[in-house]
Design a protein around this motif. Structure first.
Motif, PDB file in Angstrom:
ATOM      1  N   VAL A   1       5.845 -10.868 -15.146  1.00 39.87           N
ATOM      2  CA  VAL A   1       5.107 -10.583 -16.385  1.00 39.87           C
ATOM      3  C   VAL A   1       4.190  -9.376 -16.181  1.00 39.87           C
ATOM      4  N   GLU A   2       3.545  -9.307 -15.011  1.00 41.04           N
ATOM      5  CA  GLU A   2       2.680  -8.168 -14.711  1.00 41.04           C
ATOM      6  C   GLU A   2       3.480  -6.867 -14.672  1.00 41.04           C
ATOM      7  N   VAL A   3       4.689  -6.913 -14.144  1.00 38.50           N
ATOM      8  CA  VAL A   3       5.553  -5.729 -14.128  1.00 38.50           C
ATOM      9  C   VAL A   3       5.809  -5.247 -15.548  1.00 38.50           C
ATOM     10  N   LEU A   4       6.125  -6.180 -16.443  1.00 40.07           N
ATOM     11  CA  LEU A   4       6.403  -5.820 -17.841  1.00 40.07           C
ATOM     12  C   LEU A   4       5.151  -5.265 -18.520  1.00 40.07           C
ATOM     13  N   VAL A   5       4.001  -5.889 -18.275  1.00 39.84           N
ATOM     14  CA  VAL A   5       2.747  -5.409 -18.870  1.00 39.84           C
ATOM     15  C   VAL A   5       2.454  -3.985 -18.430  1.00 39.84           C
ATOM     16  N   GLY A   6       2.709  -3.690 -17.152  1.00 40.48           N
ATOM     17  CA  GLY A   6       2.433  -2.352 -16.649  1.00 40.48           C
ATOM     18  C   GLY A   6       3.413  -1.314 -17.149  1.00 40.48           C
ATOM     19  N   TYR A   7       4.684  -1.535 -16.915  1.00 40.70           N
ATOM     20  CA  TYR A   7       5.671  -0.495 -17.206  1.00 40.70           C
ATOM     21  C   TYR A   7       6.038  -0.380 -18.684  1.00 40.70           C
ATOM     22  N   PHE A   8       5.629  -1.354 -19.511  1.00 38.60           N
ATOM     23  CA  PHE A   8       5.777  -1.199 -20.954  1.00 38.60           C
ATOM     24  C   PHE A   8       4.513  -0.597 -21.584  1.00 38.60           C
ATOM     25  N   GLY A   9       3.543  -0.254 -20.732  1.00 37.89           N
ATOM     26  CA  GLY A   9       2.362   0.456 -21.217  1.00 37.89           C
ATOM     27  C   GLY A   9       1.359  -0.383 -21.968  1.00 37.89           C
ATOM     28  N   LEU A  10       1.429  -1.717 -21.831  1.00 36.04           N
ATOM     29  CA  LEU A  10       0.530  -2.576 -22.596  1.00 36.04           C
ATOM     30  C   LEU A  10      -0.901  -2.497 -22.101  1.00 36.04           C
ATOM     31  N   PHE A  11      -1.085  -2.393 -20.781  1.00 35.47           N
ATOM     32  CA  PHE A  11      -2.443  -2.397 -20.230  1.00 35.47           C
ATOM     33  C   PHE A  11      -3.115  -1.038 -20.404  1.00 35.47           C
ATOM     34  N   GLY A  12      -2.338   0.031 -20.239  1.00 38.09           N
ATOM     35  CA  GLY A  12      -2.917   1.355 -20.368  1.00 38.09           C
ATOM     36  C   GLY A  12      -3.449   1.638 -21.758  1.00 38.09           C
TER      37      GLY A  12
ATOM     38  N   THR B   1       0.826  -1.206   0.000  1.00 37.05           N
ATOM     39  CA  THR B   1       0.000   0.000   0.000  1.00 37.05           C
ATOM     40  C   THR B   1       0.862   1.259   0.000  1.00 37.05           C
ATOM     41  N   LEU B   2       1.901   1.266   0.816  1.00 41.25           N
ATOM     42  CA  LEU B   2       2.820   2.409   0.832  1.00 41.25           C
ATOM     43  C   LEU B   2       3.481   2.588  -0.529  1.00 41.25           C
ATOM     44  N   ALA B   3       3.875   1.487  -1.157  1.00 41.68           N
ATOM     45  CA  ALA B   3       4.521   1.570  -2.469  1.00 41.68           C
ATOM     46  C   ALA B   3       3.552   2.077  -3.530  1.00 41.68           C
ATOM     47  N   GLN B   4       2.325   1.578  -3.522  1.00 41.12           N
ATOM     48  CA  GLN B   4       1.347   1.993  -4.534  1.00 41.12           C
ATOM     49  C   GLN B   4       0.940   3.453  -4.372  1.00 41.12           C
TER      50      GLN B   4
ATOM     51  N   ILE C   1      -2.686   4.312 -15.017  1.00 47.92           N
ATOM     52  CA  ILE C   1      -3.031   2.890 -15.040  1.00 47.92           C
ATOM     53  C   ILE C   1      -1.772   2.036 -15.157  1.00 47.92           C
ATOM     54  N   ASP C   2      -0.884   2.429 -16.061  1.00 48.93           N
ATOM     55  CA  ASP C   2       0.349   1.660 -16.260  1.00 48.93           C
ATOM     56  C   ASP C   2       1.204   1.631 -15.001  1.00 48.93           C
ATOM     57  N   HIS C   3       1.323   2.789 -14.322  1.00 40.66           N
ATOM     58  CA  HIS C   3       2.109   2.823 -13.087  1.00 40.66           C
ATOM     59  C   HIS C   3       1.451   1.966 -12.005  1.00 40.66           C
ATOM     60  N   GLY C   4       0.124   1.952 -11.963  1.00 36.24           N
ATOM     61  CA  GLY C   4      -0.568   1.140 -10.976  1.00 36.24           C
ATOM     62  C   GLY C   4      -0.370  -0.345 -11.202  1.00 36.24           C
ATOM     63  N   ILE C   5      -0.564  -0.797 -12.450  1.00 34.82           N
ATOM     64  CA  ILE C   5      -0.402  -2.218 -12.760  1.00 34.82           C
ATOM     65  C   ILE C   5       1.052  -2.648 -12.582  1.00 34.82           C
ATOM     66  N   GLY C   6       1.987  -1.794 -13.023  1.00 35.19           N
ATOM     67  CA  GLY C   6       3.404  -2.127 -12.864  1.00 35.19           C
ATOM     68  C   GLY C   6       3.790  -2.277 -11.409  1.00 35.19           C
ATOM     69  N   MET C   7       3.299  -1.370 -10.553  1.00 39.26           N
ATOM     70  CA  MET C   7       3.620  -1.459  -9.129  1.00 39.26           C
ATOM     71  C   MET C   7       2.944  -2.663  -8.483  1.00 39.26           C
ATOM     72  N   GLU C   8       1.731  -2.991  -8.916  1.00 40.09           N
ATOM     73  CA  GLU C   8       1.085  -4.190  -8.377  1.00 40.09           C
ATOM     74  C   GLU C   8       1.919  -5.430  -8.715  1.00 40.09           C
ATOM     75  N   GLY C   9       2.489  -5.450  -9.932  1.00 39.48           N
ATOM     76  CA  GLY C   9       3.349  -6.567 -10.293  1.00 39.48           C
ATOM     77  C   GLY C   9       4.578  -6.637  -9.404  1.00 39.48           C
ATOM     78  N   ALA C  10       5.204  -5.482  -9.159  1.00 37.25           N
ATOM     79  CA  ALA C  10       6.397  -5.453  -8.298  1.00 37.25           C
ATOM     80  C   ALA C  10       6.057  -5.919  -6.888  1.00 37.25           C
ATOM     81  N   MET C  11       4.902  -5.521  -6.382  1.00 34.47           N
ATOM     82  CA  MET C  11       4.509  -5.927  -5.040  1.00 34.47           C
ATOM     83  C   MET C  11       4.068  -7.393  -4.991  1.00 34.47           C
ATOM     84  N   ASN C  12       3.622  -7.934  -6.119  1.00 36.25           N
ATOM     85  CA  ASN C  12       3.351  -9.371  -6.166  1.00 36.25           C
ATOM     86  C   ASN C  12       4.655 -10.163  -6.104  1.00 36.25           C
TER      87      ASN C  12
END
Length: 543
Positions: free
Chosen positions: A138-149, A80-83, A326-337
């Motif tokens: 994989v979730e980190v890559l999807v987020g920070y490469f902008g695929l989900f956004g 939560t702190l990271a997100q 959105i991309d920063h959120g998904i990427g951070m969720e991947g990092a926290m996973n």
């Protein structure tokens, strides 16, 4: 067609009159601490249920469970702190995901079934950890490469409305609400207290307006304790509180990465640390089929979070999230996973319960959520806390669900204000998505588990060898068991294939009130590039 704000400036999208504390507001520390704890109280049921379910599937010894539960709270606090600081910067709690639970149970089940004698529970947990870590990368890559956004350009209010609504509707059938043996008086007492404080006394008392959930839960819990001590509630009955079990738990539990080492195991590293002595570190194990199965859970989690971001923005009085946020959120969720996997927890994702709390209390302050996360991070190391939280009866948790999740359904449907509801095209898409999002997960539940579903798919004429493969069947089962994923995917496909104008679909008015990429200032932008996020001019309140 619903009316939207004509002014597209960011200033015109400030917090609504409903919001007591906006995203950038900073209440006094004492008030923020209570409000933060209240935010976390709303997700106690899920953040306790996931580790308890996993502990049961693993066959974990009872003396280890407080530490296991504490691990989930530590992970929740850090995530939560990271997100809220580095990720999407929304006031949204991160916690143990139900969307990844089906995949996790499937991994544990397969590991256990592969050895008739049953492997050590720690060995099974190491396999689960490895699957989560790799899938999360994989979730980190999807987020920070902008695929989900990039999907945002194909998503209209017609898609978002049923997706968010199904987040709330998906929990109507939880055992805490619908169990035949439920303690309905206690559940109704919880609902009545929350409704009383949040809807009837909110204009008469500032405490009632700010702390309706905290007051409702504590009030109902004290009643349950009194009835348990007086013998009205018998041990084992719904509503019974074993308060003395709190003191049986250890005061302090050691929680650290790679903590689930197996004494004498091949996948364990023993390290001597100063002042601590020998410490076992378990090395996560990576097995390809388990990673693929976990990817389905991660995919469902991303779809759920996509809807959560829109819901929290709506309740906080902000425009719809930009691609960048959105991309920063998904990427951070991947990092926290990844972090959750290394810690031996079951993952981390955005929590819908927290969004419901914003709807009830009007407290959308990021600072409040951060203070609450810091508190949870600290108390996660206290064994008494984990056991105390575990004593909260299911009827009280069910009462919270009843009081709050209707708010999320309403928030989802409110997205339709931008849409032409006289269009049969739109009503068909929304209605179909809602029905499918309820019916298909119910079917999957009746099927049973992933293995049973896989066997059924294998019998399909001609396509059986493909559909019955572990890769395809497990992915379909996990996504099909997640209501918001099913409804969101159905609405997405229909809305982008059935002819309809942008105005008819609500895209023109919705995008006019949405956040631009330039408006979201990431942590990197603020610290490295020195960009101002504008929070200093928001008029943060401290009263």
């Amino acid at each position: 067609m619903g009316q939207a704000e004509s002014d597209t400036d960011a200033d015109s999208r400030g917090a609504s009159d409903f919001v007591e504390y906006g995203v950038e507001d900073r209440p006094p520390l004492g008030t923020a601490a209570l409000l933060g704890v209240q935010h976390y109280l709303t997700m106690v049921g899920a953040n306790i249920a996931v580790p308890l379910i996993l502990a049961g599937a693993l066959g974990m010894p009872s003396e280890v469970i407080p530490r296991f539960v504490g691990t989930f709270f530590v992970v929740s606090g850090v995530a939560t702190l990271a997100q809220t600081t580095f990720g999407n910067r929304y006031p949204i709690v991160q916690g143990a995901p139900f969307s990844m639970l089906a995949s996790a149970l499937a991994v544990v089940g397969v590991v256990t079934a592969s050895n008739p004698a049953g492997p050590d529970w720690q060995a099974a947990l190491l396999q689960l950890q490895g699957a989560i870590v790799v899938a999360a990368l994989v979730e980190v890559l999807v987020g920070y490469f902008g695929l989900f956004g990039r999907l945002r350009g194909f998503v209209s209010p017609v898609v978002i409305a049923p997706t968010i609504a199904l987040i709330g509707l998906s929990l109507f059938s939880t055992p805490q609400v619908t169990a035949a043996t439920n303690n309905w008086p206690l559940l109704l007492l919880t609902v009545l207290l929350v409704v009383l404080f949040s809807q009837y006394l909110d204009t008469r008392s500032r405490a009632a307006r700010l702390f309706p959930v905290l007051l409702g839960v504590v009030g109902a819990y004290l009643v349950a304790v009194a009835l348990s001590l007086s013998g009205v509630y018998a041990p084992g009955s719904p509503g019974y509180v074993d308060v003395f079990s709190v003191f049986d738990a250890p005061l302090f539990v050691a929680i650290y990465p790679l903590q689930w080492g197996v004494a004498g195991g091949a996948n364990t590293v023993s390290v001597a640390l100063p002042l601590v002595g020998d410490v076992l570190f378990g090395v996560p194990q990576v097995t390809t089929p388990f990673v693929v199965g976990m990817l389905a859970g991660v995919a469902a989690s991303m779809v759920e979070s996509f809807g959560d971001y829109h819901a929290v923005a709506r309740l906080s009085g902000m425009g719809a999230p930009s691609e960048k946020r959105i991309d920063h959120g998904i990427g951070m969720e991947g990092a926290m996973n990844v972090f959750a996997g290394l810690m031996g927890a079951g993952g981390s994702t955005s929590y819908s319960e927290n969004i419901g709390a914003i709807g009830i209390t009007g407290v959308a302050s990021r600072y409040v959520v951060q203070v609450g996360a810091a508190i949870m991070l600290v108390v996660g190391f206290v064994g008494w806390f984990g056991q105390l939280v575990a004593t909260v009866p299911d009827p009280i948790v069910g009462g919270l669900f009843v009081a709050m999740f209707g708010q999320i359904v309403a928030v989802g449907l409110s997205q339709l204000e931008y849409v032409d509801l006289d269009s049969s095209r739109n009503t068909f898409v929304v209605g179909f998505a809602l029905f499918a999002g309820l019916a298909i997960p119910a079917y999957m539940g009746n099927v049973g588990d992933a293995a049973t579903f896989r066997q059924g798919m294998a019998g399909v004429w001609l396509l059986g060898p493909v559909l019955g493969s572990k890769l395809v069947a497990d992915v379909v089962f996990v996504i099909g068991s997640t209501g918001m994923a099913v409804g969101g995917l159905c609405a997405f496909v229909l809305d982008n294939t059935i002819a309809g104008t942008r105005a008819e679909r609500g895209l023109d008015e919705w995008e006019a009130s949405a956040e631009e990429n330039e408006e979201f200032v990431s942590f990197y932008d603020r610290v490295v590039r020195g960009r101002d996020d504008g929070s200093g001019s928001s008029g943060s309140r401290a009263d």
